[in-house]
Design a protein around this motif. Structure first.
Motif, mmCIF file in Angstrom:
data_model
loop_
_atom_site.group_PDB
_atom_site.id
_atom_site.type_symbol
_atom_site.label_atom_id
_atom_site.label_comp_id
_atom_site.label_asym_id
_atom_site.label_seq_id
_atom_site.Cartn_x
_atom_site.Cartn_y
_atom_site.Cartn_z
ATOM 1 N N LEU A 138 0.817 -1.213 0.000
ATOM 2 C CA LEU A 138 0.000 0.000 0.000
ATOM 3 C C LEU A 138 0.849 1.262 0.000
ATOM 4 C CD1 LEU A 138 -2.611 -0.982 2.760
ATOM 5 C CD2 LEU A 138 -3.032 -0.879 0.294
ATOM 6 N N LYS A 139 0.388 2.249 -0.728
ATOM 7 C CA LYS A 139 0.918 3.592 -0.578
ATOM 8 C C LYS A 139 0.234 4.220 0.627
ATOM 9 C CE LYS A 139 1.930 4.419 -5.473
ATOM 10 N NZ LYS A 139 1.667 5.289 -6.644
ATOM 11 N N ARG A 140 0.962 5.044 1.359
ATOM 12 C CA ARG A 140 0.409 5.625 2.563
ATOM 13 C C ARG A 140 0.182 7.124 2.376
ATOM 14 N NH1 ARG A 140 1.335 0.951 5.794
ATOM 15 N NH2 ARG A 140 -0.147 1.789 7.306
ATOM 16 N N PRO A 141 -0.829 7.668 3.052
ATOM 17 C CA PRO A 141 -1.723 7.010 3.997
ATOM 18 C C PRO A 141 -2.707 6.077 3.292
ATOM 19 C CG PRO A 141 -2.440 9.265 3.663
ATOM 20 C CD PRO A 141 -1.143 9.121 2.921
ATOM 21 N N ALA A 142 -3.173 5.085 4.047
ATOM 22 C CA ALA A 142 -4.118 4.108 3.512
ATOM 23 C C ALA A 142 -5.495 4.323 4.138
ATOM 24 C CB ALA A 142 -3.634 2.692 3.806
ATOM 25 N N VAL A 143 -6.513 3.899 3.419
ATOM 26 C CA VAL A 143 -7.902 3.989 3.902
ATOM 27 C C VAL A 143 -8.553 2.629 3.726
ATOM 28 C CG1 VAL A 143 -10.174 5.030 3.549
ATOM 29 C CG2 VAL A 143 -8.117 6.444 3.394
ATOM 30 N N ALA A 144 -9.246 2.188 4.762
ATOM 31 C CA ALA A 144 -9.948 0.902 4.722
ATOM 32 C C ALA A 144 -11.444 1.117 4.901
ATOM 33 C CB ALA A 144 -9.426 -0.035 5.809
ATOM 34 N N LEU A 145 -12.205 0.356 4.166
ATOM 35 C CA LEU A 145 -13.654 0.261 4.380
ATOM 36 C C LEU A 145 -13.868 -1.003 5.202
ATOM 37 C CD1 LEU A 145 -16.629 1.015 3.883
ATOM 38 C CD2 LEU A 145 -16.487 -0.276 1.730
ATOM 39 N N VAL A 146 -14.367 -0.850 6.426
ATOM 40 C CA VAL A 146 -14.504 -1.955 7.367
ATOM 41 C C VAL A 146 -15.979 -2.213 7.633
ATOM 42 C CG1 VAL A 146 -13.841 -2.837 9.641
ATOM 43 C CG2 VAL A 146 -12.338 -1.239 8.437
ATOM 44 N N SER A 147 -16.344 -3.490 7.702
ATOM 45 C CA SER A 147 -17.742 -3.842 7.968
ATOM 46 C C SER A 147 -17.811 -5.223 8.613
ATOM 47 C CB SER A 147 -18.560 -3.833 6.674
ATOM 48 O OG SER A 147 -19.898 -4.250 6.910
ATOM 49 N N THR A 148 -18.919 -5.468 9.305
ATOM 50 C CA THR A 148 -19.189 -6.812 9.824
ATOM 51 C C THR A 148 -19.936 -7.655 8.796
ATOM 52 O OG1 THR A 148 -21.240 -5.984 10.841
ATOM 53 C CG2 THR A 148 -19.257 -6.019 12.213
ATOM 54 N N ASP A 149 -20.265 -7.078 7.654
ATOM 55 C CA ASP A 149 -21.002 -7.764 6.592
ATOM 56 C C ASP A 149 -20.011 -8.282 5.553
ATOM 57 O OD1 ASP A 149 -22.621 -8.573 4.479
ATOM 58 O OD2 ASP A 149 -24.072 -6.962 4.767
ATOM 59 N N GLY A 150 -19.653 -9.557 5.674
ATOM 60 C CA GLY A 150 -18.662 -10.139 4.769
ATOM 61 C C GLY A 150 -19.080 -10.136 3.307
ATOM 62 N N PRO A 151 -20.307 -10.587 2.974
ATOM 63 C CA PRO A 151 -20.714 -10.596 1.564
ATOM 64 C C PRO A 151 -20.701 -9.209 0.935
ATOM 65 C CG PRO A 151 -22.128 -12.039 2.839
ATOM 66 C CD PRO A 151 -21.260 -11.313 3.829
ATOM 67 N N TRP A 152 -21.069 -8.189 1.690
ATOM 68 C CA TRP A 152 -21.053 -6.835 1.133
ATOM 69 C C TRP A 152 -19.625 -6.372 0.852
ATOM 70 C CZ3 TRP A 152 -19.743 -1.840 3.320
ATOM 71 C CH2 TRP A 152 -20.076 -0.773 2.475
ATOM 72 N N ILE A 153 -18.699 -6.697 1.734
ATOM 73 C CA ILE A 153 -17.297 -6.342 1.497
ATOM 74 C C ILE A 153 -16.778 -7.062 0.250
ATOM 75 C CG2 ILE A 153 -14.966 -6.663 2.394
ATOM 76 C CD1 ILE A 153 -16.344 -4.252 3.553
ATOM 77 N N THR A 154 -17.201 -8.303 0.051
ATOM 78 C CA THR A 154 -16.808 -9.022 -1.168
ATOM 79 C C THR A 154 -17.340 -8.303 -2.402
ATOM 80 O OG1 THR A 154 -16.780 -11.147 -0.014
ATOM 81 C CG2 THR A 154 -16.966 -11.217 -2.410
ATOM 82 N N PHE A 155 -18.590 -7.817 -2.323
ATOM 83 C CA PHE A 155 -19.170 -7.051 -3.429
ATOM 84 C C PHE A 155 -18.361 -5.776 -3.682
ATOM 85 C CE2 PHE A 155 -21.830 -3.347 -4.394
ATOM 86 C CZ PHE A 155 -22.238 -3.677 -5.686
#
Length: 217
Positions: A138-155
């Motif tokens: 990763l190039k920094r700074p990095a940004v993550a989209l975090v969720s408890t919904d695994g299928p949505w993160i896969t989408f």
């Protein structure tokens, strides 16, 4: 001596016993089988009938106190699993033009259905320390989209394409969304040729974790 009339074996006693069962003395007898024994002399002059109760003795059953009580559920909260996609901040917050629209639409949908928000943007997340193979790409700074919904993160991984994805467990939301303070700024392009206006810098603020707790390093 009067003659003795013999009918059904112990018929007279059975009839008499039904009336005697109403007496308190017999009523106090434990429940059981009542057996009659009748004896007659061959000459018919003497008859003797006896009744005795055949009662099965009660058996005491010992119960282990450890088995009689069901185990109490553990009060310790189990770690929750979180899923994420991550890329450099420039791509996630400035170059990917439809990212903001997708997050805003999902937030609107949750509000309409009364669902609690289960996704957040995390700038420079601390959990990247657990994934050195991801962090080094990763190039920094990095940004993550975090969720408890695994299928949505896969989408979202398929939708955004140029992102990395992984999952981890954390004991609390504050631990999962902990981040290192960093100021993210992007220059506005000199020539914007798209038919729609560019999103204003800082649009991501409402998707950041509310009141983030920064654990000590």
């Amino acid at each position: 001596m009067a003659a003795l009339t013999i009918g059904s074996p112990c018929a007279s006693l059975a009839a008499a016993s039904s009336s005697h069962l109403d007496r308190p003395a017999l009523a106090r007898l434990p429940a059981g089988r009542l057996q009659f024994g009748c004896f007659f002399a061959k000459n018919g002059a003497v008859s003797t009938c006896a009744a005795r109760s055949s009662i099965s003795p009660l058996r005491a059953v010992a119960v282990d106190s450890d088995q009689s009580e069901s185990p109490l559920p553990s009060s310790e909260a189990k770690p929750k699993k979180y899923y994420f996609v991550v890329a450099n901040a420039k791509f996630m917050l400035d170059e990917e033009e439809h990212f903001q629209e997708q997050l805003a639409e999902r937030l609107r949908l949750f509000a309409e259905r009364g669902r609690e928000q289960d996704f957040w943007l995390v700038i420079e997340p601390k959990f990247l320390d657990k994934f050195p193979n991801v962090a080094k790409r990763l190039k920094r700074p990095a940004v993550a989209l975090v969720s408890t919904d695994g299928p949505w993160i896969t989408f979202m991984k398929l939708r955004l394409d140029r992102v990395l994805t992984e999952s981890f467990e954390a004991d609390s939301l504050a631990e999962a969304l902990a981040s290192s303070p960093v100021d993210v700024q992007f220059e506005r392009p000199k020539n914007w040729v798209a038919p729609y206006p560019k999103y204003e810098s800082g649009w991501w603020q409402r998707f950041l974790p509310p009141n983030p707790s920064q654990p000590e390093a």
